[in-house]
Scaffold this active site. Structure first.
Site, short mmCIF file in Angstrom:
data_model
loop_
_atom_site.label_atom_id
_atom_site.label_comp_id
_atom_site.label_asym_id
_atom_site.label_seq_id
_atom_site.Cartn_x
_atom_site.Cartn_y
_atom_site.Cartn_z
N ASP A 66 -0.05 36.09 -1.06
CA ASP A 66 0.56 37.42 -1.13
C ASP A 66 0.68 37.82 -2.60
O ASP A 66 1.40 37.15 -3.37
CB ASP A 66 1.96 37.35 -0.47
CG ASP A 66 2.64 38.71 -0.41
OD1 ASP A 66 2.23 39.62 -1.15
OD2 ASP A 66 3.60 38.83 0.37
N ASN A 93 -7.81 43.17 -6.64
CA ASN A 93 -7.50 44.17 -5.61
C ASN A 93 -6.49 43.56 -4.65
O ASN A 93 -6.53 42.37 -4.36
CB ASN A 93 -8.78 44.54 -4.85
CG ASN A 93 -8.53 45.55 -3.75
OD1 ASN A 93 -7.94 46.61 -3.99
ND2 ASN A 93 -8.93 45.22 -2.53
N TYR A 157 5.21 54.37 -8.14
CA TYR A 157 5.07 52.93 -8.40
C TYR A 157 3.62 52.59 -8.75
O TYR A 157 3.35 51.79 -9.65
CB TYR A 157 5.49 52.12 -7.16
CG TYR A 157 6.97 52.06 -6.93
CD1 TYR A 157 7.83 51.55 -7.90
CD2 TYR A 157 7.51 52.50 -5.72
CE1 TYR A 157 9.19 51.49 -7.68
CE2 TYR A 157 8.88 52.43 -5.49
CZ TYR A 157 9.72 51.93 -6.48
OH TYR A 157 11.06 51.87 -6.26
N THR A 193 -9.97 54.68 4.28
CA THR A 193 -9.57 53.30 4.63
C THR A 193 -8.24 53.38 5.38
O THR A 193 -7.59 54.43 5.38
CB THR A 193 -9.35 52.46 3.35
OG1 THR A 193 -8.19 52.97 2.68
CG2 THR A 193 -10.54 52.47 2.41
N1 LIG Z 1 -8.58 53.98 -0.35
C1 LIG Z 1 -8.35 54.77 -1.36
O1 LIG Z 1 -8.83 55.92 -1.41
C2 LIG Z 1 -7.48 54.31 -2.50
C3 LIG Z 1 -7.15 55.24 -3.49
C4 LIG Z 1 -6.40 54.83 -4.58
C5 LIG Z 1 -5.99 53.52 -4.68
N2 LIG Z 1 -6.32 52.64 -3.68
C6 LIG Z 1 -5.85 51.27 -3.83
O2 LIG Z 1 -6.91 50.36 -3.62
C7 LIG Z 1 -6.40 49.16 -3.03
C8 LIG Z 1 -7.15 48.87 -1.74
O3 LIG Z 1 -6.93 49.95 -0.87
P1 LIG Z 1 -7.57 50.08 0.57
O4 LIG Z 1 -7.65 51.53 0.80
O5 LIG Z 1 -8.77 49.23 0.67
O6 LIG Z 1 -6.37 49.48 1.46
P2 LIG Z 1 -6.40 48.74 2.88
O7 LIG Z 1 -7.54 49.19 3.71
O8 LIG Z 1 -5.01 48.89 3.39
O9 LIG Z 1 -6.66 47.20 2.50
C9 LIG Z 1 -5.73 46.48 1.76
C10 LIG Z 1 -6.17 45.02 1.67
O10 LIG Z 1 -5.27 44.33 0.82
C11 LIG Z 1 -4.64 43.26 1.53
N3 LIG Z 1 -3.25 43.21 1.07
C12 LIG Z 1 -2.27 44.11 1.30
N4 LIG Z 1 -1.15 43.73 0.68
C13 LIG Z 1 -1.44 42.55 0.06
C14 LIG Z 1 -0.67 41.65 -0.71
N5 LIG Z 1 0.61 41.89 -0.98
N6 LIG Z 1 -1.27 40.54 -1.18
C15 LIG Z 1 -2.57 40.29 -0.92
N7 LIG Z 1 -3.34 41.09 -0.18
C16 LIG Z 1 -2.77 42.22 0.30
C17 LIG Z 1 -4.78 43.62 3.01
O11 LIG Z 1 -4.80 42.49 3.85
P3 LIG Z 1 -3.44 41.81 4.40
O12 LIG Z 1 -2.60 42.94 4.92
O13 LIG Z 1 -3.89 40.85 5.45
O14 LIG Z 1 -2.82 41.11 3.24
C18 LIG Z 1 -6.15 44.29 2.99
O15 LIG Z 1 -7.16 43.31 2.98
C19 LIG Z 1 -4.90 49.40 -2.80
O16 LIG Z 1 -4.18 48.87 -3.89
C20 LIG Z 1 -4.80 50.91 -2.79
O17 LIG Z 1 -3.52 51.38 -3.14
C21 LIG Z 1 -7.05 53.01 -2.61
#
Ligand SMILES: NC(=O)c1ccc[n+]([C@@H]2O[C@H](COP(=O)([O-])OP(=O)(O)OC[C@H]3O[C@@H](n4cnc5c(N)ncnc54)[C@H](OP(=O)(O)O)[C@@H]3O)[C@@H](O)[C@H]2O)c1
Length: 264
Positions: A66, A93, A157, A193
């Site tokens: 985590d 990530n 945050y 996502t």
């Molecule tokens: N998608 C976008 O357009 C976007 C835009 C700006 C920023 N972001 C950032 O990019 C990152 C990835 O986003 P995403 O859209 O791919 O999100 P997502 O689909 O919700 O995937 C998040 C991934 O991170 C893991 N995770 C969550 N909390 C965690 C923790 N505390 N420790 C370790 N692993 C953790 C999840 O698996 P588990 O729950 O099993 O741990 C999952 O594999 C995030 O930080 C998000 O804020 C995304």
């Protein structure tokens, strides 16, 4: 798909690898022939992701940790070194922090966000960078947010924690550029996502609008007229992780369909 022999493959560590941007990046790196160490919190989802990648022909190992836990970096770094003896590519990530406006930020919340978004990534990089520098080749690629360049009102945050990481990465890149190790970030705008779906749901709740309207209006506000696809961002990650990107360091590349208005 062709892959290089195991002995010649590079090893990539990918966080948040079971969903969205991390999962797409893991797939892109597998397709580029990297062996993988994937991590996130839920071992069952890691097992499912590894099974999904079985057809790529690379080796996939997993470890549950985590990123909000101060012990996570040690667990991940040890698992990677134990599995492969080396790491060439580190994709930083994990999940995003809670939604909050700046006037809702608390000291406790900020500490948690910094652990998730800045302290764990720095700790993990610190553990893996010395061997990359000794070998004269390495790539650190962080999946961040367009909020690093233009802060997002409802993600205080995220804005604060990621800006701290971006400042460290920029400084680091200059310190280690001579060792063949590059350090770069990718800035997603809105990529489709589960995380973005949950942000749209939160906005729907806040505004009282149907979630379909929120998503439609949000897509319409993007110059490209749509949300991105995870594989579109993963292609940028794979490029920054490649030999071809050897002279690109200390920078961030937005993958946002043209949303950011500011110059890089
Ligand atoms: N998608 C976008 O357009 C976007 C835009 C700006 C920023 N972001 C950032 O990019 C990152 C990835 O986003 P995403 O859209 O791919 O999100 P997502 O689909 O919700 O995937 C998040 C991934 O991170 C893991 N995770 C969550 N909390 C965690 C923790 N505390 N420790 C370790 N692993 C953790 C999840 O698996 P588990 O729950 O099993 O741990 C999952 O594999 C995030 O930080 C998000 O804020 C995304």
């Amino acid at each position: 798909m062709s892959t290089s022999p195991a002995a010649q493959r590079k090893v990539a560590v990918v966080g948040g690898a079971t969903s969205g941007l991390g999962a797409a990046s893991a797939r892109a790196l597998a397709e580029a022939g990297h062996d993988l160490l994937l991590w996130s919190r839920d071992q069952a989802r890691l097992d499912a992701t590894a099974a999904d990648l079985a057809g790529t022909g690379v080796t996939v190992r997993t470890v549950a940790a985590d990123a909000a836990d101060p012990g996570a970096a040690a667990v991940v770094a040890e698992a990677a070194v134990e599995a492969y003896g080396r790491v060439d590519v580190l994709v930083l990530n994990a999940g995003g922090p809670p939604v909050a406006r700046a006037d809702e930020v608390t000291a406790e919340g900020l500490r948690a966000a910094f652990q998730l978004l800045a302290v764990t990534p720095v700790d993990l990089a610190n553990r893996l960078l010395p061997a990359m520098r000794e070998r004269g080749w390495g790539r650190v690629v962080s999946i961040m947010s367009s909020g690093v360049r233009e802060p997002i009102d409802t993600l205080a945050y995220s804005n604060a924690g990621r800006a701290a990481l971006a400042a460290w990465m920029k400084t680091l890149s200059r310190t280690i550029a001579g060792d063949g190790v590059t350090v770069n970030g990718v800035l997603p705008g809105r990529i489709a996502t589960p995380r973005v779906a949950s942000l749209d749901e939160a906005a729907a709740k806040r505004t009282g609008k149907p979630v379909e309207d929120v998503s439609r209006d949000s897509a319409a506000s993007i110059p490209a007229g749509r949300y991105g696809r995870p594989e579109e961002l993963a292609a940028v990650v794979a490029f920054l992780a490649s030999d071809a990107a050897s002279y690109v360091t200390g920078t961030t590349i937005a993958c946002d369909g043209g949303s950011l208005r500011s110059l890089p």
